[in-house]
Design an enzyme around this catalytic site. Structure first.
Site, short mmCIF file in Angstrom:
data_model
loop_
_atom_site.label_atom_id
_atom_site.label_comp_id
_atom_site.label_asym_id
_atom_site.label_seq_id
_atom_site.Cartn_x
_atom_site.Cartn_y
_atom_site.Cartn_z
N HIS A 1 22.06 50.09 90.65
CA HIS A 1 21.80 48.27 90.49
C HIS A 1 23.61 47.50 90.70
CE1 HIS A 1 20.83 44.88 87.61
NE2 HIS A 1 21.54 44.52 88.67
N TYR B 1 16.83 43.06 84.19
CA TYR B 1 16.50 42.26 83.56
C TYR B 1 15.06 42.19 83.03
CZ TYR B 1 18.28 41.14 88.27
OH TYR B 1 19.26 41.20 89.03
N1 LIG Z 1 21.86 42.79 92.38
C1 LIG Z 1 23.06 42.22 91.05
O1 LIG Z 1 23.69 42.08 90.37
C2 LIG Z 1 22.28 40.67 90.91
C3 LIG Z 1 23.23 39.58 89.91
C4 LIG Z 1 22.42 38.40 90.33
C5 LIG Z 1 21.36 37.88 90.86
N2 LIG Z 1 20.80 39.46 91.48
C6 LIG Z 1 19.43 39.20 91.84
O2 LIG Z 1 19.56 37.60 92.92
C7 LIG Z 1 18.46 36.92 92.94
C8 LIG Z 1 19.34 35.00 92.68
O3 LIG Z 1 20.50 35.25 91.95
P1 LIG Z 1 20.25 33.83 90.77
O4 LIG Z 1 18.97 34.42 90.08
O5 LIG Z 1 21.64 34.26 89.79
O6 LIG Z 1 21.06 32.62 91.33
P2 LIG Z 1 20.16 31.78 92.89
O7 LIG Z 1 19.26 32.09 93.05
O8 LIG Z 1 21.68 31.80 93.35
O9 LIG Z 1 20.66 30.25 92.11
C9 LIG Z 1 19.27 30.35 90.62
C10 LIG Z 1 19.29 29.14 90.57
O10 LIG Z 1 19.78 27.84 91.03
C11 LIG Z 1 18.79 26.74 90.59
N3 LIG Z 1 18.02 27.03 92.13
C12 LIG Z 1 16.92 27.66 93.15
N4 LIG Z 1 16.87 26.44 94.07
C13 LIG Z 1 17.17 25.61 93.84
C14 LIG Z 1 16.74 24.23 94.94
N5 LIG Z 1 16.80 24.31 96.18
N6 LIG Z 1 17.78 23.90 94.59
C15 LIG Z 1 18.93 23.05 93.29
N7 LIG Z 1 18.95 24.25 92.47
C16 LIG Z 1 17.64 25.53 92.73
C17 LIG Z 1 17.90 27.56 90.23
O11 LIG Z 1 17.09 26.51 88.69
P3 LIG Z 1 15.88 26.98 88.32
O12 LIG Z 1 15.50 27.92 88.38
O13 LIG Z 1 15.66 25.46 87.95
O14 LIG Z 1 14.89 25.99 89.50
C18 LIG Z 1 18.71 28.16 88.69
O15 LIG Z 1 19.25 27.65 88.50
C19 LIG Z 1 18.01 36.92 91.46
O16 LIG Z 1 17.28 36.61 90.26
C20 LIG Z 1 18.01 38.23 90.93
O17 LIG Z 1 17.07 38.63 91.49
C21 LIG Z 1 21.12 40.90 91.53
#
Ligand SMILES: NC(=O)c1ccc[n+]([C@@H]2O[C@H](COP(=O)([O-])OP(=O)(O)OC[C@H]3O[C@@H](n4cnc5c(N)ncnc54)[C@H](OP(=O)(O)O)[C@@H]3O)[C@@H](O)[C@H]2O)c1
Length: 279
Positions: free
Chosen positions: A107, A49
């Site tokens: 990862h 990241y």
């Molecule tokens: N290990 C892996 O391979 C892997 C892969 C992917 C992700 N991750 C980790 O998992 C974390 C979370 O996953 P993610 O960031 O992919 O997706 P997520 O948390 O499922 O969704 C994030 C998105 O949802 C929006 N959002 C958040 N809360 C909301 C709500 N209450 N209502 C409406 N929209 C909302 C955010 O927009 P805004 O920011 O504009 O509010 C952003 O666009 C990542 O940040 C990362 O740390 C790990």
């Protein structure tokens, strides 16, 4: 206060953590400081990241004692050779400006490359040396976890996998639970517009029934399954919403309704760890 889950090695983690993917630079620091001041105490970062510096800066800026915050980072696929893995963990700490990580994960297993066992040995040793308090994996299937446990005698305490209503990981969760591994959910909200699960009529109806937001229904479902979601948001109001899920409980029939939304092809980008690799 966010309630906690207890890991197999005794460490307590909050039931909801904060994702930091795409949170970088000054705006990233501001978003993470906001989340910490809101009450989040678990930050999920990764070498890939490119934001471990951002996370460290946000911790210092928040004024919250380091010891009160749990910080997790992840080893990228390109550094799975033992020596490189050790150096990478040290470099992660230098970038973050921290003396230790609370958790460090591999990862992706990258099974075709065949190096995840030696990467795991590096995490085991880094934990012994005090660089990391607890060690885990991400995107590992049962066969991958069996292999590293057999090779080292040390089991991961966390497995972070893609998990949302369209892909609920029932089999992986059952395996993790049987091995005392906490399942963490990445993209717990389906990355918002990536799969629009928050717009699904089943979720929207439940949101109306419980007078909650669609995201709160999904995150509550995950914690009731015994899963730890790590939602990411840049907006303070959504950050607050995403951690305010412990004043209601989904009824068993509503849990079943969400469980039934899963589908075999429900992954956001078809990233099946059996063959998908990330470096
Ligand atoms: N290990 C892996 O391979 C892997 C892969 C992917 C992700 N991750 C980790 O998992 C974390 C979370 O996953 P993610 O960031 O992919 O997706 P997520 O948390 O499922 O969704 C994030 C998105 O949802 C929006 N959002 C958040 N809360 C909301 C709500 N209450 N209502 C409406 N929209 C909302 C955010 O927009 P805004 O920011 O504009 O509010 C952003 O666009 C990542 O940040 C990362 O740390 C790990």
């Amino acid at each position: 206060m966010i309630p906690t889950f207890k890991l197999a090695d005794g460490l307590y983690v909050p039931q909801v953590g904060f994702g930091t993917y795409k949170l970088k630079g000054a705006t990233g620091v501001n978003a993470i400081v906001s989340a910490l001041n809101m009450g989040y105490r678990f930050l999920d970062a990764a070498v890939n990241y490119e934001n471990e510096g951002t996370v460290g800066a946000a911790i210092r800026r928040s004024g919250i004692p380091r010891a009160d915050i749990l910080v997790q980072s992840k080893l990228p696929g390109r550094h799975q050779h033992y020596d490189e893995a050790i150096t990478t963990i040290q470099e992660s700490l230098f970038r973050a400006g921290l003396d230790y990580f609370d958790l460090y994960l591999i990862h992706w297993p990258n099974p075709k490359t065949g190096l995840y066992e030696e990467a795991w040995q590096a995490l085991v040793d880094a934990q012994k040396w005090g660089l990391i308090r607890a060690i885990g994996v991400s995107n590992f299937l049962p066969e991958h976890i069996d292999k590293i446990t057999k090779a080292t005698g040390v089991q991961p305490v966390i497995n972070q996998v893609e998990l949302h209503p369209y892909f609920n990981q029932a089999d992986q969760r059952a395996y993790d639970a049987a091995h005392h591994i906490l399942t963490q959910a990445w993209s717990p909200l389906g990355r918002a517009t990536s799969n629009n699960v928050m717009q699904d009529p089943i979720i929207k109806n439940l949101a109306e029934k419980y007078h909650k937001g669609p995201g709160q229904i999904i995150l509550r479902w995950q914690t009731q399954l015994g899963v730890m979601p790590i939602p990411k948001s840049t907006h303070a109001s959504r950050q607050y919403e995403n951690m305010s899920i412990f004043d209601f409980e989904l009824a068993p029939e509503d849990m079943v309704a969400i469980n039934n939304m899963t589908r075999a092809d429900g992954r956001i980008r078809d990233q099946d760890p059996a063959y998908y690799e990330e470096f």
